[in-house]
Design a protein around this motif. Structure first.
Motif, PDB file in Angstrom:
ATOM      1  N   ALA A  50       0.341  -8.547  25.049  1.00 38.33           N
ATOM      2  CA  ALA A  50       0.052  -7.320  24.253  1.00 38.33           C
ATOM      3  C   ALA A  50       1.206  -6.836  23.636  1.00 38.33           C
ATOM      4  O   ALA A  50       1.291  -6.376  22.441  1.00 38.33           O
ATOM      5  N   SER A  51       2.218  -6.754  24.298  1.00 37.07           N
ATOM      6  CA  SER A  51       3.631  -6.620  23.543  1.00 37.07           C
ATOM      7  C   SER A  51       4.141  -7.509  22.427  1.00 37.07           C
ATOM      8  O   SER A  51       4.503  -7.072  21.291  1.00 37.07           O
ATOM      9  N   LEU A  52       3.862  -8.871  22.590  1.00 34.68           N
ATOM     10  CA  LEU A  52       4.008  -9.684  21.517  1.00 34.68           C
ATOM     11  C   LEU A  52       3.174  -9.271  20.557  1.00 34.68           C
ATOM     12  O   LEU A  52       3.506  -9.580  19.365  1.00 34.68           O
ATOM     13  N   CYS A  53       1.876  -9.133  20.484  1.00 30.20           N
ATOM     14  CA  CYS A  53       0.934  -8.754  19.511  1.00 30.20           C
ATOM     15  C   CYS A  53       1.269  -7.571  18.728  1.00 30.20           C
ATOM     16  O   CYS A  53       1.389  -7.520  17.688  1.00 30.20           O
ATOM     17  N   ALA A  54       1.878  -6.472  19.431  1.00 27.88           N
ATOM     18  CA  ALA A  54       2.467  -5.392  18.871  1.00 27.88           C
ATOM     19  C   ALA A  54       3.525  -5.585  17.855  1.00 27.88           C
ATOM     20  O   ALA A  54       3.663  -5.228  16.976  1.00 27.88           O
ATOM     21  N   LEU A  55       4.496  -6.588  18.532  1.00 23.92           N
ATOM     22  CA  LEU A  55       5.615  -6.821  17.745  1.00 23.92           C
ATOM     23  C   LEU A  55       5.436  -7.566  16.267  1.00 23.92           C
ATOM     24  O   LEU A  55       5.739  -7.354  15.239  1.00 23.92           O
ATOM     25  N   THR A  56       4.199  -8.527  16.623  1.00 21.41           N
ATOM     26  CA  THR A  56       3.583  -9.230  15.305  1.00 21.41           C
ATOM     27  C   THR A  56       2.957  -8.168  14.472  1.00 21.41           C
ATOM     28  O   THR A  56       3.342  -8.497  13.176  1.00 21.41           O
ATOM     29  N   LEU A  57       2.406  -7.371  14.790  1.00 20.44           N
ATOM     30  CA  LEU A  57       1.818  -6.567  13.937  1.00 20.44           C
ATOM     31  C   LEU A  57       2.819  -5.501  13.138  1.00 20.44           C
ATOM     32  O   LEU A  57       2.583  -5.107  12.021  1.00 20.44           O
ATOM     33  N   LEU A  58       3.947  -5.174  13.927  1.00 21.37           N
ATOM     34  CA  LEU A  58       4.809  -4.473  13.320  1.00 21.37           C
ATOM     35  C   LEU A  58       5.688  -5.303  12.221  1.00 21.37           C
ATOM     36  O   LEU A  58       6.118  -4.706  11.142  1.00 21.37           O
ATOM     37  N   GLN A  59       5.759  -6.674  12.573  1.00 21.12           N
ATOM     38  CA  GLN A  59       6.325  -7.451  11.346  1.00 21.12           C
ATOM     39  C   GLN A  59       5.423  -7.460  10.396  1.00 21.12           C
ATOM     40  O   GLN A  59       6.149  -7.635   9.279  1.00 21.12           O
ATOM     41  N   ILE A  60       4.265  -7.664  10.285  1.00 18.43           N
ATOM     42  CA  ILE A  60       3.439  -7.926   9.328  1.00 18.43           C
ATOM     43  C   ILE A  60       3.290  -6.462   8.562  1.00 18.43           C
ATOM     44  O   ILE A  60       3.492  -6.401   7.184  1.00 18.43           O
ATOM     45  N   LEU A  61       3.406  -5.344   9.189  1.00 16.18           N
ATOM     46  CA  LEU A  61       3.704  -4.034   8.577  1.00 16.18           C
ATOM     47  C   LEU A  61       4.985  -3.878   7.828  1.00 16.18           C
ATOM     48  O   LEU A  61       4.937  -3.508   6.523  1.00 16.18           O
ATOM     49  N   ARG A  62       6.109  -4.506   8.181  1.00 13.87           N
ATOM     50  CA  ARG A  62       7.368  -4.554   7.500  1.00 13.87           C
ATOM     51  C   ARG A  62       7.273  -5.507   6.281  1.00 13.87           C
ATOM     52  O   ARG A  62       7.724  -5.044   5.270  1.00 13.87           O
ATOM     53  N   ILE A  63       6.352  -6.466   6.412  1.00 17.32           N
ATOM     54  CA  ILE A  63       6.415  -7.429   5.479  1.00 17.32           C
ATOM     55  C   ILE A  63       5.587  -6.836   4.327  1.00 17.32           C
ATOM     56  O   ILE A  63       5.907  -7.080   2.997  1.00 17.32           O
ATOM     57  N   SER A  64       4.540  -6.122   4.672  1.00 11.74           N
ATOM     58  CA  SER A  64       3.661  -5.607   3.640  1.00 11.74           C
ATOM     59  C   SER A  64       4.310  -4.314   2.861  1.00 11.74           C
ATOM     60  O   SER A  64       4.140  -4.351   1.660  1.00 11.74           O
ATOM     61  N   LYS A  65       5.030  -3.649   3.553  1.00 14.46           N
ATOM     62  CA  LYS A  65       5.896  -2.569   2.997  1.00 14.46           C
ATOM     63  C   LYS A  65       6.957  -3.154   1.810  1.00 14.46           C
ATOM     64  O   LYS A  65       7.258  -2.525   0.794  1.00 14.46           O
ATOM     65  N   LYS A  66       7.439  -4.110   2.407  1.00  9.63           N
ATOM     66  CA  LYS A  66       8.387  -4.753   1.316  1.00  9.63           C
ATOM     67  C   LYS A  66       7.810  -5.384   0.179  1.00  9.63           C
ATOM     68  O   LYS A  66       8.127  -5.319  -1.020  1.00  9.63           O
ATOM     69  N   ILE A  67       6.443  -6.012   0.286  1.00  6.58           N
ATOM     70  CA  ILE A  67       5.698  -6.512  -0.761  1.00  6.58           C
ATOM     71  C   ILE A  67       5.491  -5.365  -1.657  1.00  6.58           C
ATOM     72  O   ILE A  67       5.419  -5.457  -3.044  1.00  6.58           O
ATOM     73  N   GLU A  68       4.764  -4.226  -0.912  1.00  4.48           N
ATOM     74  CA  GLU A  68       4.800  -2.971  -1.841  1.00  4.48           C
ATOM     75  C   GLU A  68       5.872  -2.531  -2.680  1.00  4.48           C
ATOM     76  O   GLU A  68       5.331  -1.995  -3.842  1.00  4.48           O
ATOM     77  N   LYS A  69       6.769  -2.423  -1.896  1.00  2.68           N
ATOM     78  CA  LYS A  69       8.152  -1.966  -2.749  1.00  2.68           C
ATOM     79  C   LYS A  69       8.459  -2.886  -4.066  1.00  2.68           C
ATOM     80  O   LYS A  69       8.540  -2.427  -5.121  1.00  2.68           O
ATOM     81  N   GLN A  70       8.326  -4.065  -3.791  1.00  5.96           N
ATOM     82  CA  GLN A  70       8.462  -5.193  -4.829  1.00  5.96           C
ATOM     83  C   GLN A  70       7.563  -5.054  -5.997  1.00  5.96           C
ATOM     84  O   GLN A  70       7.952  -5.136  -7.001  1.00  5.96           O
ATOM     85  N   SER A  71       6.322  -4.883  -5.366  1.00  7.45           N
ATOM     86  CA  SER A  71       5.312  -4.572  -6.701  1.00  7.45           C
ATOM     87  C   SER A  71       5.232  -3.333  -7.399  1.00  7.45           C
ATOM     88  O   SER A  71       5.127  -3.473  -8.711  1.00  7.45           O
ATOM     89  N   LYS A  72       5.829  -2.363  -6.662  1.00  4.60           N
ATOM     90  CA  LYS A  72       6.009  -1.051  -7.388  1.00  4.60           C
ATOM     91  C   LYS A  72       7.297  -1.244  -8.618  1.00  4.60           C
ATOM     92  O   LYS A  72       7.464  -0.519  -9.490  1.00  4.60           O
ATOM     93  N   VAL A  73       8.096  -1.942  -7.906  1.00  3.42           N
ATOM     94  CA  VAL A  73       9.611  -2.253  -8.818  1.00  3.42           C
ATOM     95  C   VAL A  73       9.038  -2.864 -10.261  1.00  3.42           C
ATOM     96  O   VAL A  73       9.389  -2.886 -11.298  1.00  3.42           O
ATOM     97  N   ARG A  74       8.201  -3.879 -10.050  1.00  3.38           N
ATOM     98  CA  ARG A  74       7.719  -4.725 -11.283  1.00  3.38           C
ATOM     99  C   ARG A  74       7.093  -4.099 -12.191  1.00  3.38           C
ATOM    100  O   ARG A  74       6.889  -4.347 -13.354  1.00  3.38           O
ATOM    101  N   ASN A  75       6.142  -3.053 -11.788  1.00  4.66           N
ATOM    102  CA  ASN A  75       5.306  -2.045 -12.691  1.00  4.66           C
ATOM    103  C   ASN A  75       5.989  -1.253 -13.169  1.00  4.66           C
ATOM    104  O   ASN A  75       6.860  -0.774 -13.673  1.00  4.66           O
TER     105      ASN A  75
END
Length: 67
Positions: free
Chosen positions: A42-67
């Motif tokens: 369960a803890s490994l799953c939580a870490l995986t979900l947090l990593q997905i959240l970090r990556i999605s925030k980076k992608i969101e930030k980069q898409s805002k910079v391009r627009n």
């Protein structure tokens, strides 16, 4: 939000370390050892979900910079 993600990651890593010490490697699927394995998973799953959240925030930030 960044501090919250870091705190959750540290808690998850702490749970992984603690529960790995609780596992009886002579009988890993009996008694309290199975509960420790489930908590580690369960803890490994939580870490995986947090990593997905970090990556999605980076992608969101980069898409805002391009627009």
């Amino acid at each position: 939000m960044k501090i919250f993600k870091i705190i959750l990651s540290l808690i998850a890593m702490g749970l992984i370390i603690y529960n790995l010490t609780q596992v009886d490697f002579n009988a890993p699927f009996e008694g309290d050892s199975i509960i420790a394995f489930i908590t580690v998973l369960a803890s490994l799953c939580a870490l995986t979900l947090l990593q997905i959240l970090r990556i999605s925030k980076k992608i969101e930030k980069q898409s805002k910079v391009r627009n």
